[in-house]
Write an enzyme that holds these catalytic residues in place. Structure first.
Site, PDB file in Angstrom:
ATOM      1  N   CYS A 113       0.821  -1.218   0.000  1.00  0.00           N
ATOM      2  CA  CYS A 113       0.000   0.000   0.000  1.00  0.00           C
ATOM      3  C   CYS A 113       0.853   1.264   0.000  1.00  0.00           C
ATOM      4  CB  CYS A 113      -0.926   0.011   1.212  1.00  0.00           C
ATOM      5  SG  CYS A 113      -1.934  -1.459   1.327  1.00  0.00           S
ATOM      6  N   HIS A 254      -3.381   6.866   3.431  1.00  0.00           N
ATOM      7  CA  HIS A 254      -3.832   5.608   2.832  1.00  0.00           C
ATOM      8  C   HIS A 254      -5.186   5.232   3.434  1.00  0.00           C
ATOM      9  CE1 HIS A 254      -4.114   1.595   1.447  1.00  0.00           C
ATOM     10  NE2 HIS A 254      -3.772   1.026   2.586  1.00  0.00           N
ATOM     11  N   ASN A 284     -10.236  -0.338   0.604  1.00  0.00           N
ATOM     12  CA  ASN A 284      -8.772  -0.282   0.557  1.00  0.00           C
ATOM     13  C   ASN A 284      -8.309  -0.723  -0.839  1.00  0.00           C
ATOM     14  OD1 ASN A 284      -6.037  -0.723   0.801  1.00  0.00           O
ATOM     15  ND2 ASN A 284      -6.167  -1.789   2.768  1.00  0.00           N
TER      16      ASN A 284
HETATM   17  O1  UT7 Z   1      -3.713  -1.618   3.716  1.00  0.00           O
HETATM   18  C1  UT7 Z   1      -2.745  -2.380   4.351  1.00  0.00           C
HETATM   19  C2  UT7 Z   1      -2.854  -2.288   5.782  1.00  0.00           C
HETATM   20  N1  UT7 Z   1      -4.051  -2.925   6.268  1.00  0.00           N
HETATM   21  C3  UT7 Z   1      -4.641  -2.395   7.302  1.00  0.00           C
HETATM   22  O2  UT7 Z   1      -4.229  -1.359   7.750  1.00  0.00           O
HETATM   23  C4  UT7 Z   1      -5.780  -3.144   7.952  1.00  0.00           C
HETATM   24  C5  UT7 Z   1      -5.589  -3.123   9.439  1.00  0.00           C
HETATM   25  N2  UT7 Z   1      -6.598  -3.824  10.181  1.00  0.00           N
HETATM   26  C6  UT7 Z   1      -7.880  -3.386  10.289  1.00  0.00           C
HETATM   27  O3  UT7 Z   1      -8.272  -2.437   9.651  1.00  0.00           O
HETATM   28  C7  UT7 Z   1      -8.769  -4.057  11.298  1.00  0.00           C
HETATM   29  O4  UT7 Z   1      -8.006  -4.914  12.098  1.00  0.00           O
HETATM   30  C8  UT7 Z   1      -9.946  -4.865  10.669  1.00  0.00           C
HETATM   31  C9  UT7 Z   1     -10.970  -3.927  10.060  1.00  0.00           C
HETATM   32  C10 UT7 Z   1      -9.401  -5.809   9.616  1.00  0.00           C
HETATM   33  C11 UT7 Z   1     -10.649  -5.685  11.749  1.00  0.00           C
HETATM   34  O5  UT7 Z   1     -11.067  -4.852  12.816  1.00  0.00           O
HETATM   35  P1  UT7 Z   1     -10.756  -5.247  14.328  1.00  0.00           P
HETATM   36  O6  UT7 Z   1     -11.430  -4.258  15.164  1.00  0.00           O
HETATM   37  O7  UT7 Z   1      -9.270  -5.380  14.446  1.00  0.00           O
HETATM   38  O8  UT7 Z   1     -11.493  -6.643  14.472  1.00  0.00           O
HETATM   39  P2  UT7 Z   1     -10.858  -8.039  14.869  1.00  0.00           P
HETATM   40  O9  UT7 Z   1     -10.032  -8.593  13.775  1.00  0.00           O
HETATM   41  O10 UT7 Z   1     -10.228  -7.895  16.218  1.00  0.00           O
HETATM   42  O11 UT7 Z   1     -12.191  -8.898  15.001  1.00  0.00           O
HETATM   43  C12 UT7 Z   1     -13.189  -8.614  15.968  1.00  0.00           C
HETATM   44  C13 UT7 Z   1     -14.296  -9.625  15.811  1.00  0.00           C
HETATM   45  C14 UT7 Z   1     -13.797 -11.064  15.767  1.00  0.00           C
HETATM   46  O12 UT7 Z   1     -14.721 -11.867  16.487  1.00  0.00           O
HETATM   47  P3  UT7 Z   1     -14.409 -12.302  17.992  1.00  0.00           P
HETATM   48  O13 UT7 Z   1     -13.124 -13.048  17.917  1.00  0.00           O
HETATM   49  O14 UT7 Z   1     -14.310 -11.034  18.772  1.00  0.00           O
HETATM   50  O15 UT7 Z   1     -15.594 -13.138  18.309  1.00  0.00           O
HETATM   51  C15 UT7 Z   1     -13.862 -11.413  14.314  1.00  0.00           C
HETATM   52  O16 UT7 Z   1     -14.074 -12.794  14.092  1.00  0.00           O
HETATM   53  O17 UT7 Z   1     -15.001  -9.413  14.596  1.00  0.00           O
HETATM   54  C16 UT7 Z   1     -15.066 -10.640  13.855  1.00  0.00           C
HETATM   55  N3  UT7 Z   1     -15.045 -10.333  12.439  1.00  0.00           N
HETATM   56  C17 UT7 Z   1     -16.151 -10.001  11.737  1.00  0.00           C
HETATM   57  N4  UT7 Z   1     -17.444  -9.917  12.094  1.00  0.00           N
HETATM   58  C18 UT7 Z   1     -18.316  -9.538  11.159  1.00  0.00           C
HETATM   59  C19 UT7 Z   1     -13.964 -10.262  11.594  1.00  0.00           C
HETATM   60  N5  UT7 Z   1     -14.371  -9.920  10.370  1.00  0.00           N
HETATM   61  C20 UT7 Z   1     -15.712  -9.738  10.423  1.00  0.00           C
HETATM   62  C21 UT7 Z   1     -16.684  -9.368   9.480  1.00  0.00           C
HETATM   63  N6  UT7 Z   1     -17.969  -9.283   9.898  1.00  0.00           N
HETATM   64  N7  UT7 Z   1     -16.364  -9.072   8.212  1.00  0.00           N
END
Ligand code: UT7
Length: 327
Positions: A113, A254, A284
């Site tokens: 990115c 970004h 993204n």
């Molecule tokens: O461009 C390159 C760089 N990339 C980035 O900068 C991305 C960086 N990461 C992020 O933006 C975030 O980490 C995400 C948007 C990908 C995820 O957000 P988060 O607040 O970090 O969520 P998480 O991964 O900690 O997941 C929280 C919960 C999990 O469930 P439990 O374990 O708490 O029960 C996931 O299984 O949300 C669940 N989950 C979803 N639920 C509904 C993960 N994906 C989804 C989804 N819909 N699509």
């Protein structure tokens, strides 16, 4: 003193739109989760006949038109992408042929990115040392083609699109690229990667069965490192050039996550009304996200000639990059 400036910009995104509601029918997710966790509402998705090169060529042609430069005047083409047409030849060579840039050298650049800012820095250096007068920087991605549409933790995040900029000698020594910071930490590469298709895991039935030709990401870890690295890089690029946060007219970050964008603005010390955000529309788009935002901000009147701009990115590598320029 700036040596090179952005003489023209262009962008191109596929017409087809995939909404959060559409995704609710594909995986176990909700519009509410996607919007509150990432800020994304829609993303544009390439049709089968739309590729990284077709989108990139369209953005490039618009940027050349905007700069008033003909394809034959281009000395060098750099294409930043993680979704090339194929492993070789480079997507830059495909675009060189498509737009008829007969005199240009061409190469791809892989910095995730952060690719657009890395490419901008190479272009700036080429102009600075007199290697080139007119460099075409293209950042183009068709991430939908390497997205695992059964993995809800990644498939809701990415979109397709391309942005381009024409880099030429600064007309007045005022407008142009003032300072750039480039960083990397390869030890954390496997937090965000596509494992197969290269020399480590060449394509085989096994790599296909194991879904190794798709994006894999540890979102939570990447999030933490991105917040830290983007905030630091943006603050350092401003301070390192002797400017203060209040001098900055626009931050163009970004577009990966609205929460990362807000944290970056806070660390830099500028309010959200001076931050360009379009993540809701495109998701993204990796390397393409900053040049799409620059082009859109300009067309919508948020970015005017003479504005002091900070662009900052973070992505696969891991890599990060920030640049300060007077538009
Ligand atoms: O461009 C390159 C760089 N990339 C980035 O900068 C991305 C960086 N990461 C992020 O933006 C975030 O980490 C995400 C948007 C990908 C995820 O957000 P988060 O607040 O970090 O969520 P998480 O991964 O900690 O997941 C929280 C919960 C999990 O469930 P439990 O374990 O708490 O029960 C996931 O299984 O949300 C669940 N989950 C979803 N639920 C509904 C993960 N994906 C989804 C989804 N819909 N699509």
């Amino acid at each position: 003193m700036p040596w090179s400036y952005i003489a023209g910009t262009g962008s191109a995104v596929p017409e087809k739109v995939l909404t959060n509601e559409d995704l609710e029918k594909m995986v176990d997710t909700s519009d509410e989760w996607i919007r509150t966790r990432s800020g994304i509402e829609r993303r544009h998705i390439a049709e089968e006949d739309e590729t990284t090169a077709t989108l990139g060529a369209e953005a490039a042609q618009k940027a050349l038109e905007d700069a008033g430069v003909s394809p034959e005047e281009v000395d060098f083409i750099i294409v930043a992408t993680v979704t090339p047409e194929m492993l070789f030849p480079s997507t830059a060579c495909v675009i060189q042929d498509m737009i008829g840039a007969k005199r240009a050298g061409a190469m791809d650049l892989s910095a995730g990115c952060s690719g657009f800012i890395y490419a901008l820095s190479v272009a700036d250096s080429f102009v600075r040392i007199g290697q080139s007068e007119t460099v075409l920087v293209v950042a183009s991605e068709t991430l939908s083609k390497i997205t695992d549409w059964t993995d809800r933790s990644t498939c809701v995040l990415f979109g397709d699109g391309a942005g381009a900029a024409v880099i030429m000698p600064s007309p007045d020594g005022e407008r142009g690229i003032i300072n750039t910071i480039l960083g990397s930490d390869g030890s954390k590469g496997e937090l965000l990667y596509m494992p197969a298709g290269g020399s480590r895991y060449p394509a085989s039935h096994e790599t296909v069965d194991k879904r190794m030709h798709y994006i894999k990401m540890n979102g939570r870890e990447v999030f933490k490192i991105a917040v830290e690295a983007m905030g630091e890089a943006a603050a350092s690029v401003v301070e390192g050039a002797g400017y203060r946060p209040e001098d900055v007219d626009l931050l163009i970050p970004h577009q990966a996550n609205i929460r990362i964008i807000k944290a970056t603005a806070k660390r830099l010390g500028i309010s959200m009304d001076r931050v360009y955000v379009n993540i809701q529309e495109y998701g993204n788009t990796s390397a393409a996200s900053i040049p799409i935002a620059v082009d859109e901000a300009k067309r919508k009147g948020f970015l005017r000639p003479g504005d002091l701009v900070v662009a900052v990115a973070f992505g696969a590598g891991l890599t990060w990059a920030s640049t300060l320029f007077r538009f």
